[in-house]
Design an enzyme around this catalytic site. Structure first.
Site, PDB file in Angstrom:
ATOM      1  N   ILE A 113       4.567  -8.229  -4.359  1.00 54.71           N
ATOM      2  CA  ILE A 113       3.754  -8.032  -3.149  1.00 54.71           C
ATOM      3  C   ILE A 113       2.814  -6.877  -3.469  1.00 54.71           C
ATOM      4  CG2 ILE A 113       5.568  -6.611  -2.081  1.00 54.71           C
ATOM      5  CD1 ILE A 113       4.395  -7.357   0.665  1.00 54.71           C
ATOM      6  N   ALA A 114       1.559  -7.025  -3.151  1.00 53.78           N
ATOM      7  CA  ALA A 114       0.605  -5.945  -3.413  1.00 53.78           C
ATOM      8  C   ALA A 114      -0.597  -6.084  -2.499  1.00 53.78           C
ATOM      9  CB  ALA A 114       0.153  -5.953  -4.872  1.00 53.78           C
ATOM     10  N   GLU A 147      13.868  -6.975  -6.094  1.00 53.95           N
ATOM     11  CA  GLU A 147      14.147  -5.721  -6.806  1.00 53.95           C
ATOM     12  C   GLU A 147      12.949  -4.814  -6.608  1.00 53.95           C
ATOM     13  OE1 GLU A 147      14.121  -8.447  -9.238  1.00 53.95           O
ATOM     14  OE2 GLU A 147      16.265  -8.862  -9.041  1.00 53.95           O
ATOM     15  N   ASN A 152       9.937   3.779  -5.693  1.00 57.15           N
ATOM     16  CA  ASN A 152       8.915   3.162  -4.821  1.00 57.15           C
ATOM     17  C   ASN A 152       9.365   3.193  -3.362  1.00 57.15           C
ATOM     18  OD1 ASN A 152       6.840   1.725  -3.689  1.00 57.15           O
ATOM     19  ND2 ASN A 152       6.930   0.022  -5.150  1.00 57.15           N
ATOM     20  N   TYR A 159      10.485  -2.730   3.339  1.00 58.13           N
ATOM     21  CA  TYR A 159      11.599  -3.681   3.313  1.00 58.13           C
ATOM     22  C   TYR A 159      12.699  -3.294   4.314  1.00 58.13           C
ATOM     23  CZ  TYR A 159       9.312  -4.912  -1.116  1.00 58.13           C
ATOM     24  OH  TYR A 159       8.401  -5.269  -2.071  1.00 58.13           O
TER      25      TYR A 159
HETATM   26  C1  LIG Z   1       4.083  -1.735  -0.697  1.00 56.20           C
HETATM   27  C2  LIG Z   1       2.730  -2.211  -0.170  1.00 56.20           C
HETATM   28  C3  LIG Z   1       2.562  -3.693  -0.429  1.00 56.20           C
HETATM   29  C4  LIG Z   1       2.662  -1.941   1.350  1.00 56.20           C
HETATM   30  O1  LIG Z   1       1.449  -2.500   1.834  1.00 56.20           O
HETATM   31  P1  LIG Z   1       0.639  -1.819   3.043  1.00 56.20           P
HETATM   32  O2  LIG Z   1      -0.373  -2.804   3.496  1.00 56.20           O
HETATM   33  O3  LIG Z   1       0.148  -0.490   2.663  1.00 56.20           O
HETATM   34  O4  LIG Z   1       1.801  -1.658   4.110  1.00 56.20           O
HETATM   35  P2  LIG Z   1       1.675  -1.610   5.700  1.00 56.20           P
HETATM   36  O5  LIG Z   1       0.453  -0.861   6.108  1.00 56.20           O
HETATM   37  O6  LIG Z   1       1.834  -2.988   6.222  1.00 56.20           O
HETATM   38  O7  LIG Z   1       2.947  -0.707   6.054  1.00 56.20           O
HETATM   39  C5  LIG Z   1       4.080  -1.256   6.649  1.00 56.20           C
HETATM   40  C6  LIG Z   1       5.277  -0.377   6.465  1.00 56.20           C
HETATM   41  O8  LIG Z   1       5.517  -0.129   5.074  1.00 56.20           O
HETATM   42  C7  LIG Z   1       6.003   1.200   4.885  1.00 56.20           C
HETATM   43  N1  LIG Z   1       5.036   1.942   4.089  1.00 56.20           N
HETATM   44  C8  LIG Z   1       3.900   1.439   3.553  1.00 56.20           C
HETATM   45  N2  LIG Z   1       3.283   2.379   2.837  1.00 56.20           N
HETATM   46  C9  LIG Z   1       4.026   3.496   2.919  1.00 56.20           C
HETATM   47  C10 LIG Z   1       3.912   4.802   2.370  1.00 56.20           C
HETATM   48  N3  LIG Z   1       2.882   5.143   1.571  1.00 56.20           N
HETATM   49  N4  LIG Z   1       4.886   5.692   2.620  1.00 56.20           N
HETATM   50  C11 LIG Z   1       5.933   5.361   3.394  1.00 56.20           C
HETATM   51  N5  LIG Z   1       6.102   4.127   3.968  1.00 56.20           N
HETATM   52  C12 LIG Z   1       5.162   3.212   3.722  1.00 56.20           C
HETATM   53  C13 LIG Z   1       6.185   1.764   6.273  1.00 56.20           C
HETATM   54  O9  LIG Z   1       7.499   1.427   6.686  1.00 56.20           O
HETATM   55  C14 LIG Z   1       5.165   1.001   7.078  1.00 56.20           C
HETATM   56  O10 LIG Z   1       5.523   0.897   8.421  1.00 56.20           O
HETATM   57  P3  LIG Z   1       5.061   2.067   9.448  1.00 56.20           P
HETATM   58  O11 LIG Z   1       3.554   2.038   9.405  1.00 56.20           O
HETATM   59  O12 LIG Z   1       5.625   1.617  10.750  1.00 56.20           O
HETATM   60  O13 LIG Z   1       5.619   3.345   8.929  1.00 56.20           O
HETATM   61  C15 LIG Z   1       1.569  -1.395  -0.846  1.00 56.20           C
HETATM   62  O14 LIG Z   1       1.867  -0.020  -0.766  1.00 56.20           O
HETATM   63  C16 LIG Z   1       1.320  -1.761  -2.297  1.00 56.20           C
HETATM   64  O15 LIG Z   1       0.579  -2.694  -2.599  1.00 56.20           O
HETATM   65  N6  LIG Z   1       1.935  -1.010  -3.222  1.00 56.20           N
HETATM   66  C17 LIG Z   1       1.747  -1.253  -4.657  1.00 56.20           C
HETATM   67  C18 LIG Z   1       2.505  -2.479  -5.108  1.00 56.20           C
HETATM   68  C19 LIG Z   1       4.002  -2.338  -4.852  1.00 56.20           C
HETATM   69  O16 LIG Z   1       4.584  -1.283  -5.062  1.00 56.20           O
HETATM   70  N7  LIG Z   1       4.631  -3.434  -4.458  1.00 56.20           N
HETATM   71  C20 LIG Z   1       6.052  -3.494  -4.216  1.00 56.20           C
HETATM   72  C21 LIG Z   1       6.743  -4.047  -5.409  1.00 56.20           C
HETATM   73  S1  LIG Z   1       8.497  -4.207  -5.118  1.00 56.20           S
END
Ligand SMILES: CC(C)(COP(=O)(O)OP(=O)(O)OC[C@H]1O[C@@H](n2cnc3c(N)ncnc32)[C@H](O)[C@@H]1OP(=O)(O)O)[C@@H](O)C(=O)NCCC(=O)NCCS
Length: 217
Positions: A113-114, A147, A152, A159
């Site tokens: 997921i990204a 996983e 992270n 999750y």
């Molecule tokens: C993980 C990822 C997909 C989240 O996407 P996102 O669009 O930024 O997430 P959202 O805005 O929908 O956030 C939803 C929830 O995720 C969590 N979250 C997302 N980013 C966060 C951060 N930087 N720190 C803490 N919690 C975070 C929170 O629980 C948040 O809910 P909240 O706003 O009520 O606190 C993004 O950070 C990403 O692409 N990361 C790099 C790739 C990666 O690590 N993928 C996971 C592989 S297992």
């Protein structure tokens, strides 16, 4: 700016690979998305928007028409302020993020997921996860697993919010730097309690981001 989720198509692969490289720079070799398109176990959902911008989008008119399995995926982001970053280049669809999972033995295993870095923290990761859980239950999965790197915490928070809990730890799971992998999984995603929790989260997400999520019959 209208935005929606749909299944990944061949023409998305270049953008998906770009997002993959940005999100997982040390992961090599990266996923072969061309191959994944032909993998019957694999399912990919993308969140995207039309590159042409509209001042006040006509919500219903902007929905893509689709059918069959894809019809579940019709979703709509209905507020311009939802994507307040700089506008993407014009022409075609701009992929903001994606999620991939494999269905094996009634288990939906999230492989990836990204979200593009400049579009993070705007609810797109959540939208992708919601879409994935909905699709997985339509595909008769009972649980979802994944996983995630021990460091992270951003992804882990996402999750946990959606009902995943830690079920194990794989020492040195990641080959590039031997980081530990945290195993996470949900309870039965078809259970009344899980569905009720998901429904609450969808409503909160919709209110917070001004997004209308339409379940398609
Ligand atoms: C993980 C990822 C997909 C989240 O996407 P996102 O669009 O930024 O997430 P959202 O805005 O929908 O956030 C939803 C929830 O995720 C969590 N979250 C997302 N980013 C966060 C951060 N930087 N720190 C803490 N919690 C975070 C929170 O629980 C948040 O809910 P909240 O706003 O009520 O606190 C993004 O950070 C990403 O692409 N990361 C790099 C790739 C990666 O690590 N993928 C996971 C592989 S297992």
């Amino acid at each position: 700016m209208p935005c929606y989720v749909r299944l990944m198509r061949k023409e998305d692969i270049a953008q998906i690979a770009e997002i993959d490289r940005e999100a997982f720079p040390t992961q090599w070799p990266s996923t072969n998305y061309q191959h994944e398109l032909h993998n019957r176990l694999a399912h990919y959902v993308v969140a995207c928007q039309e590159r042409q911008t509209v001042e006040e989008p006509q919500v219903e008119a902007s929905l893509p028409r689709d059918s069959g399995l894809m019809s579940w995926a019709r979703r709509l982001f209905s507020r311009n302020h939802f994507f307040n970053n700089r506008l993407p280049p014009s022409g075609g669809e701009y992929i903001l993020g994606f999620i991939g999972f494999w269905i094996m033995a009634e288990e939906a295993h999230i492989t990836n997921i990204a979200v593009r870095e400049q579009y993070r923290l705007q609810g797109i990761g959540e939208l992708l996860l919601i879409s994935m859980i909905d699709l997985a239950s339509e595909l008769n999965a009972y649980t979802s697993t994944l996983e995630v790197r021990a460091s992270n915490t951003a992804a882990q928070s996402l999750y946990y919010k959606y009902g995943f809990t830690q079920t194990g730890l794989r020492h040195g799971y990641y080959t590039d730097d031997k980081e530990d992998g945290v195993l996470m999984s949900t309870e039965d995603i078809t259970s009344a309690s899980f569905k009720a929790h998901l429904q609450q989260l969808k409503q909160a997400h919709s209110r917070r981001w001004g997004i209308a999520i339409y379940e398609v019959v």
